[in-house]
Design an enzyme around this catalytic site. Structure first.
Site, PDB file in Angstrom:
ATOM      1  N   HIS A 231      49.775  38.850  43.072  1.00 47.69           N
ATOM      2  CA  HIS A 231      49.996  40.287  42.886  1.00 47.69           C
ATOM      3  C   HIS A 231      48.797  40.933  42.196  1.00 47.69           C
ATOM      4  O   HIS A 231      48.279  41.960  42.658  1.00 47.69           O
ATOM      5  CB  HIS A 231      51.263  40.482  42.052  1.00 47.69           C
ATOM      6  CG  HIS A 231      51.600  41.905  41.770  1.00 47.69           C
ATOM      7  ND1 HIS A 231      52.553  42.602  42.483  1.00 47.69           N
ATOM      8  CD2 HIS A 231      51.125  42.789  40.843  1.00 47.69           C
ATOM      9  CE1 HIS A 231      52.646  43.841  42.012  1.00 47.69           C
ATOM     10  NE2 HIS A 231      51.791  43.981  41.013  1.00 47.69           N
ATOM     11  N   GLU A 232      48.348  40.330  41.103  1.00 48.21           N
ATOM     12  CA  GLU A 232      47.234  40.920  40.362  1.00 48.21           C
ATOM     13  C   GLU A 232      45.917  40.797  41.129  1.00 48.21           C
ATOM     14  O   GLU A 232      45.034  41.651  40.992  1.00 48.21           O
ATOM     15  CB  GLU A 232      47.121  40.278  38.980  1.00 48.21           C
ATOM     16  CG  GLU A 232      48.354  40.450  38.103  1.00 48.21           C
ATOM     17  CD  GLU A 232      48.814  41.896  37.951  1.00 48.21           C
ATOM     18  OE1 GLU A 232      47.982  42.814  38.100  1.00 48.21           O
ATOM     19  OE2 GLU A 232      50.015  42.107  37.695  1.00 48.21           O
TER      20      GLU A 232
ATOM     21  N   HIS B  92      45.633  43.921  43.134  1.00 47.48           N
ATOM     22  CA  HIS B  92      45.097  45.037  42.350  1.00 47.48           C
ATOM     23  C   HIS B  92      43.592  44.907  42.165  1.00 47.48           C
ATOM     24  O   HIS B  92      42.827  45.851  42.392  1.00 47.48           O
ATOM     25  CB  HIS B  92      45.759  45.066  40.966  1.00 47.48           C
ATOM     26  CG  HIS B  92      47.119  45.662  40.934  1.00 47.48           C
ATOM     27  ND1 HIS B  92      47.386  46.936  41.390  1.00 47.48           N
ATOM     28  CD2 HIS B  92      48.303  45.171  40.477  1.00 47.48           C
ATOM     29  CE1 HIS B  92      48.676  47.203  41.208  1.00 47.48           C
ATOM     30  NE2 HIS B  92      49.253  46.150  40.671  1.00 47.48           N
TER      31      HIS B  92
ATOM     32  N   GLU C 247      49.630  49.731  44.100  1.00 49.33           N
ATOM     33  CA  GLU C 247      50.762  48.830  44.283  1.00 49.33           C
ATOM     34  C   GLU C 247      50.936  48.414  45.740  1.00 49.33           C
ATOM     35  O   GLU C 247      51.437  47.325  46.019  1.00 49.33           O
ATOM     36  CB  GLU C 247      52.043  49.474  43.751  1.00 49.33           C
ATOM     37  CG  GLU C 247      52.096  49.615  42.247  1.00 49.33           C
ATOM     38  CD  GLU C 247      51.969  48.296  41.503  1.00 49.33           C
ATOM     39  OE1 GLU C 247      52.388  47.256  42.049  1.00 49.33           O
ATOM     40  OE2 GLU C 247      51.447  48.302  40.375  1.00 49.33           O
TER      41      GLU C 247
END
Length: 490
Positions: free
Chosen positions: A255-256, A259, A285
């Site tokens: 997930h990170e 980003h 997101e």
């Protein structure tokens, strides 16, 4: 120099100072000594004071009046600088610095309260933050809606009315799908065992590399609440480890990486300008969620991950890659938003969206927040919150003043649904690469169609250009119903 050149030179320094402030925040959440909280609060307040003075400098108005844009890029730069200048000018310097000081202090108090399951230790300081955010919202709104004024910082152009309507449209199908899934005869097996921290972190690095994370411009550290930080040539990720749940670490990492890859994927020419950042948190997101879910939790990538985990941990309690795909996507009533499955995740966001709107409007006070949270969670999820760390204390966002941020997670999911449908249409053989642990085709598609543009386009405009159509919740909901219908044999 021309007025535009003078403005850009001034902005370059402001952007650099803003990046330094962001690095101080990263340090506080990762390696800063626990006893340095008060000192860091003063440091954050000092640098915010400098930034606020620069953002409200009267020369900016003069340069904007005289500057002439030669192309679309320069026109967008002028638009973004003007927007930031007008918003900053509405907020008194005293308020800007006090917010920086108070949210820095609050973050440390929240972390301690969360660790000790002690909401009473946190609620007074949260109330201090809330009062400051209400004051900021009133200054920014200039007579308009307070929540919309705060939302503008995270999703420019969006309104709470639009988001509420979107959530109202999504909720019935999400709730119906959850009921069907939880009531299904076939239920995937849960993963069991002990998974050592160092092994998890090595595998997390392997996953980050598979998604193209640039280790020469990034690093990975541990944090209480995973986040990414930085831009241009330095964008870092964090993760956390639970030794009974390796998915927590692995999917937080992926997930990170989404980003961070967004920031690292922006056109180099945009560095130190307003174009050199992600255009909104909703778009941000969309990148983290599509990396984590549509790609990372898909059948193809999980078949590769199954073998990596089998090798790393000396075998798993799951028989084969097909069963493992079900395990990764198992729908389970749970308390923690960041660990929620795709079916229930947006329901967690809807809860927070409604509560924070009530907090900002004054319809809910912090002294009543724990009770309001627990009642709403029981109503929405049918499970009573067992302890504050699994309830109102689980997220850092309100502690650091990020009111208006939460709805962008669900909006990002909607964007990701649209992007996934378009990407799959352009890359019909994508799964063949993902099965080998090569996410390059997907990463390159997203970089070309979304990431490289930075702030060049408005958020919704950017997504619509990428997908060649209008944004809708339909692709996301259709994807979820198809995927989980197959997994649960509905």
């Amino acid at each position: 120099m021309t007025a535009f050149e003078s403005l850009l030179a001034f902005q370059r320094q402001t952007e650099a100072l803003s990046s330094i402030a962001e690095r101080l925040g990263w340090d506080q959440e990762t390696v800063m000594p626990r006893g340095a909280t008060e000192q860091r609060a003063e440091e954050m307040a000092a640098i915010e004071g400098v930034l606020h003075e620069r953002r409200t400098d009267p020369r900016i108005s003069e340069w904007l009046d005289r500057a002439e844009a030669r192309d679309e890029k320069e026109q967008r730069i002028l638009e973004l600088i003007g927007r930031e200048h007008r918003r900053a000018a509405r907020v008194p310097a005293r308020l800007a610095t006090e917010l920086a000081r108070q949210t820095s202090l609050s973050q440390g108090i929240w972390a301690e309260a969360r660790a000790n399951d002690a909401p009473d230790d946190f609620m007074p300081v949260l109330n201090d933050v809330l009062m400051l955010k209400r004051e900021e919202a009133a200054a920014l709104a200039d007579g308009g809606d307070l929540y919309d004024a705060l939302l503008e910082d995270y999703e420019p152009g969006a309104t709470q009315a639009e988001i509420a309507a979107l959530f109202d449209a999504m909720r019935p199908r999400l709730v119906a799908l959850r009921e069907d899934v939880l009531g299904a005869d076939h239920q995937p097996q849960a993963l069991s065992g002990h998974f050592a921290q160092e092994t998890q972190l090595r595998l997390a690095r392997t996953c980050a590399t598979a998604f193209g994370y640039d280790w020469s411009r990034g690093r990975m550290d541990l944090a209480v609440h995973p986040f990414s930080s930085g831009r241009w040539q330095d964008s870092r990720i964090t993760t956390r480890v639970v030794e009974t749940d390796p998915f927590n670490c692995l999917y937080s990492t992926i997930h990170e990486v989404g980003h961070s890859s967004y920031e690292l994927g922006i056109d180099d020419d945009y560095a130190f300008t307003p174009l050199g950042r992600g255009v909104s948190m909703g778009v941000h997101e969309s990148q983290s969620r599509i990396y984590e879910n549509q790609i990372g939790r898909g059948r193809a990538l999980t078949s590769w991950l199954y073998q990596r985990m089998n090798d790393a941990f000396g075998g798993l309690s799951i028989a084969d890659a097909d069963a493992f795909y079900g395990t990764v996507n198992k729908v389970t009533p749970g308390f923690i938003r960041t660990e929620a499955d795709e079916v229930q995740y947006n329901l967690h966001i809807m809860l927070r969206f409604d509560l924070e709107r009530q907090l900002i409007s004054g319809r809910l006070d912090t002294e009543d927040l724990v009770e309001a949270w627990n009642a709403r969670f029981l109503n929405d999820f049918g499970v009573a919150v067992d302890r504050p760390a699994n309830g109102v204390l689980q997220d850092v966002h309100w502690a650091v003043g990020l009111f208006g941020y939460f709805p962008t997670y669900a909006l990002g999911n909607v964007y990701a649904g649209c992007l996934n449908a378009a990407m799959r249409g352009d890359l019909p053989d994508l799964d063949a690469s993902l099965t080998k642990g090569a996410a390059d085709p997907a990463v390159e598609w997203l970089r070309e169609n979304v990431q490289r543009h930075g702030g060049l386009y408005a958020p919704r405009q950017l997504i619509e250009l990428a997908i060649g159509g209008e944004v809708s919740e339909e692709p996301l909901l259709n994807y979820l119903e198809t995927k989980f219908g197959e997994i649960y044999r509905l």
